[in-house]
Design a protein around this motif. Sequence first.
Motif, PDB file in Angstrom:
ATOM      1  N   ALA A 225       0.823  -1.211   0.000  1.00 21.32           N
ATOM      2  CA  ALA A 225       0.000   0.000   0.000  1.00 21.32           C
ATOM      3  C   ALA A 225       0.857   1.262   0.000  1.00 21.32           C
ATOM      4  N   ALA A 226       1.943   1.239   0.767  1.00 19.88           N
ATOM      5  CA  ALA A 226       2.799   2.423   0.891  1.00 19.88           C
ATOM      6  C   ALA A 226       3.516   2.768  -0.402  1.00 19.88           C
ATOM      7  N   ALA A 227       3.643   1.800  -1.308  1.00 19.67           N
ATOM      8  CA  ALA A 227       4.352   2.042  -2.567  1.00 19.67           C
ATOM      9  C   ALA A 227       3.532   2.867  -3.547  1.00 19.67           C
ATOM     10  N   PHE A 228       2.215   2.923  -3.372  1.00 22.58           N
ATOM     11  CA  PHE A 228       1.366   3.704  -4.264  1.00 22.58           C
ATOM     12  C   PHE A 228       1.433   5.190  -3.921  1.00 22.58           C
ATOM     13  N   GLY A 229       1.096   6.014  -4.895  1.00 17.18           N
ATOM     14  CA  GLY A 229       1.059   7.447  -4.640  1.00 17.18           C
ATOM     15  C   GLY A 229      -0.050   7.845  -3.694  1.00 17.18           C
ATOM     16  N   ASP A 230      -1.174   7.088  -3.698  1.00 22.77           N
ATOM     17  CA  ASP A 230      -2.320   7.398  -2.849  1.00 22.77           C
ATOM     18  C   ASP A 230      -2.902   6.106  -2.305  1.00 22.77           C
ATOM     19  N   GLY A 231      -2.100   5.406  -1.500  1.00 22.35           N
ATOM     20  CA  GLY A 231      -2.513   4.112  -0.977  1.00 22.35           C
ATOM     21  C   GLY A 231      -2.976   4.188   0.466  1.00 22.35           C
ATOM     22  N   ARG A 232      -3.995   3.408   0.764  1.00 24.36           N
ATOM     23  CA  ARG A 232      -4.535   3.327   2.130  1.00 24.36           C
ATOM     24  C   ARG A 232      -4.574   1.857   2.518  1.00 24.36           C
ATOM     25  N   PHE A 233      -4.197   1.558   3.755  1.00 19.88           N
ATOM     26  CA  PHE A 233      -4.087   0.173   4.214  1.00 19.88           C
ATOM     27  C   PHE A 233      -5.051  -0.075   5.370  1.00 19.88           C
ATOM     28  N   GLU A 234      -5.811  -1.171   5.278  1.00 19.87           N
ATOM     29  CA  GLU A 234      -6.754  -1.543   6.330  1.00 19.87           C
ATOM     30  C   GLU A 234      -6.623  -3.036   6.625  1.00 19.87           C
ATOM     31  N   VAL A 235      -6.660  -3.383   7.900  1.00 21.50           N
ATOM     32  CA  VAL A 235      -6.587  -4.779   8.331  1.00 21.50           C
ATOM     33  C   VAL A 235      -7.983  -5.246   8.730  1.00 21.50           C
ATOM     34  N   VAL A 236      -8.337  -6.455   8.305  1.00 18.77           N
ATOM     35  CA  VAL A 236      -9.618  -7.058   8.643  1.00 18.77           C
ATOM     36  C   VAL A 236      -9.385  -8.106   9.726  1.00 18.77           C
ATOM     37  N   PRO A 237      -9.868  -7.880  10.949  1.00 20.29           N
ATOM     38  CA  PRO A 237      -9.679  -8.861  12.024  1.00 20.29           C
ATOM     39  C   PRO A 237     -10.425 -10.161  11.742  1.00 20.29           C
ATOM     40  N   GLY A 238      -9.889 -11.252  12.279  1.00 19.72           N
ATOM     41  CA  GLY A 238     -10.564 -12.537  12.174  1.00 19.72           C
ATOM     42  C   GLY A 238     -10.620 -13.099  10.775  1.00 19.72           C
ATOM     43  N   ALA A 239      -9.645 -12.727   9.931  1.00 20.15           N
ATOM     44  CA  ALA A 239      -9.641 -13.192   8.545  1.00 20.15           C
ATOM     45  C   ALA A 239      -8.223 -13.505   8.120  1.00 20.15           C
ATOM     46  N   GLY A 240      -8.110 -14.352   7.095  1.00 16.88           N
ATOM     47  CA  GLY A 240      -6.819 -14.691   6.522  1.00 16.88           C
ATOM     48  C   GLY A 240      -6.679 -14.117   5.125  1.00 16.88           C
ATOM     49  N   HIS A 241      -6.319 -14.969   4.173  1.00 17.50           N
ATOM     50  CA  HIS A 241      -5.980 -14.515   2.824  1.00 17.50           C
ATOM     51  C   HIS A 241      -7.199 -14.075   2.002  1.00 17.50           C
ATOM     52  N   MET A 242      -8.385 -14.503   2.401  1.00 16.48           N
ATOM     53  CA  MET A 242      -9.597 -14.105   1.685  1.00 16.48           C
ATOM     54  C   MET A 242     -10.633 -13.552   2.659  1.00 16.48           C
ATOM     55  N   PRO A 243     -10.427 -12.329   3.141  1.00 13.62           N
ATOM     56  CA  PRO A 243     -11.365 -11.751   4.109  1.00 13.62           C
ATOM     57  C   PRO A 243     -12.777 -11.609   3.572  1.00 13.62           C
ATOM     58  N   GLN A 244     -12.929 -11.534   2.241  1.00 11.93           N
ATOM     59  CA  GLN A 244     -14.272 -11.438   1.667  1.00 11.93           C
ATOM     60  C   GLN A 244     -15.076 -12.699   1.910  1.00 11.93           C
ATOM     61  N   ILE A 245     -14.400 -13.797   2.253  1.00 12.16           N
ATOM     62  CA  ILE A 245     -15.081 -15.051   2.553  1.00 12.16           C
ATOM     63  C   ILE A 245     -15.219 -15.253   4.059  1.00 12.16           C
ATOM     64  N   GLU A 246     -14.159 -14.982   4.809  1.00 12.22           N
ATOM     65  CA  GLU A 246     -14.224 -15.198   6.262  1.00 12.22           C
ATOM     66  C   GLU A 246     -14.946 -14.080   7.002  1.00 12.22           C
ATOM     67  N   GLN A 247     -14.770 -12.857   6.554  1.00  6.53           N
ATOM     68  CA  GLN A 247     -15.394 -11.704   7.217  1.00  6.53           C
ATOM     69  C   GLN A 247     -16.034 -10.798   6.158  1.00  6.53           C
ATOM     70  N   PRO A 248     -17.060 -11.281   5.468  1.00  3.95           N
ATOM     71  CA  PRO A 248     -17.625 -10.506   4.363  1.00  3.95           C
ATOM     72  C   PRO A 248     -18.213  -9.160   4.785  1.00  3.95           C
ATOM     73  N   GLU A 249     -18.905  -9.107   5.912  1.00  3.41           N
ATOM     74  CA  GLU A 249     -19.534  -7.848   6.302  1.00  3.41           C
ATOM     75  C   GLU A 249     -18.487  -6.770   6.569  1.00  3.41           C
ATOM     76  N   ALA A 250     -17.438  -7.108   7.303  1.00  5.22           N
ATOM     77  CA  ALA A 250     -16.387  -6.131   7.601  1.00  5.22           C
ATOM     78  C   ALA A 250     -15.655  -5.716   6.336  1.00  5.22           C
TER      79      ALA A 250
END
Length: 261
Positions: A225-250
Motif C-alpha cells: 500500500a505504501a508504494a502507491f502514490g495514494d494508498g490506504r491500508f486496512e486490516v480485517v480482524p478474524g480473517a486470513g488470505h480471503m477476508p471477503q469469505i471469512e469476514q464478508p460484512e467487515a
Amino acid sequence: MTTSQTHTMRRPESSEPALVLSESGTGRPVLILHGGGGPATVAGLAAHLARGAHTIVPTHPGWNGTRRPGWLTGVDDLALAYLHLMHDRGLSDVLVVGSSLGGWIGAEMAVRDHARIITGLVLIDAVGVAAEGEPSTDFFALDARGVAEHAYHDPDRFHVDPADVPAGQLALRQGDMAALRAIAGDPYMYDPKLLRRLGRVQVPVLALWGESDRIVTPAYGAAYAAAFGDGRFEVVPGAGHMPQIEQPEATLALIDAFLAG
C-alpha cells in the motif's frame, strides 16, 4: 440480473479463446478479478457491488476448465488483455477490485493504464511484489492442511480433504493450479519490477488485508500500500488470505466506505 457472455481476447497472430465474463447491475463499471481459487471466491463481492454498479467478473483463461492460450504466460499478459477489454468497450471511470492473484493483475493494469481508464483500485491480500523481509509463502509446497492453515484465520472451518472432493471438481482445481503455476510460478508470485513502479499510480488505492494471512502477511500488505502514490491500508480482524469469505460484512463495509469517501 446476472448475465454471462464471451469476449474474444485480442491476439491476432494466434488462435484466440473467448474470455468468459459474468456481468450484473448498472452504473460505474467495476472489474472484479479473482485469485487462484477461481471466480467463486469473489462471487459475494460481485453480488454486493452489483447493487449500485455494473460488475464485470472474468474467468481467467485456464480456470474452471477454460482454455489458456500458449501466449498467455505471465500476469502482464492478463493485465493487458483486461485493459484491452475495457478499451474495446469504451469504458471509463473503472474501479478494479482484485483478490490475491487478481490484485496483482489489477496493480499491473494500473501501471500500464496510460489512457487513465482506471480511477480506483481495491487490493485484497494481493500478491505480486517483492516486499523486503516479507517473502510470500510457497503455496505450491503446501498440502491441503497447510493451505488451510496459511490461508484462513479459522483453518478447521475451511480445510477440505482432497479425498472428499468429487473427481470432476478435483480435476478442475488441478487445472486451476496448473494455470496459476504457468502464469505466476517463475519468478514465484511476484514481478521484481512492480513495487518501484507503483509510485506512478496516483488513483486512490485501498489495500485490505486479513490479520491472519500467512500467505502474504499484513506487513507485506502495508509495504504494498505504501508504494502507491495514494494508498490506504486496512486490516480485517478474524480473517486470513480471503477476508471477503471469512469476514464478508467487515470487508464490504471497508470497501463501501472507500467508495463513499
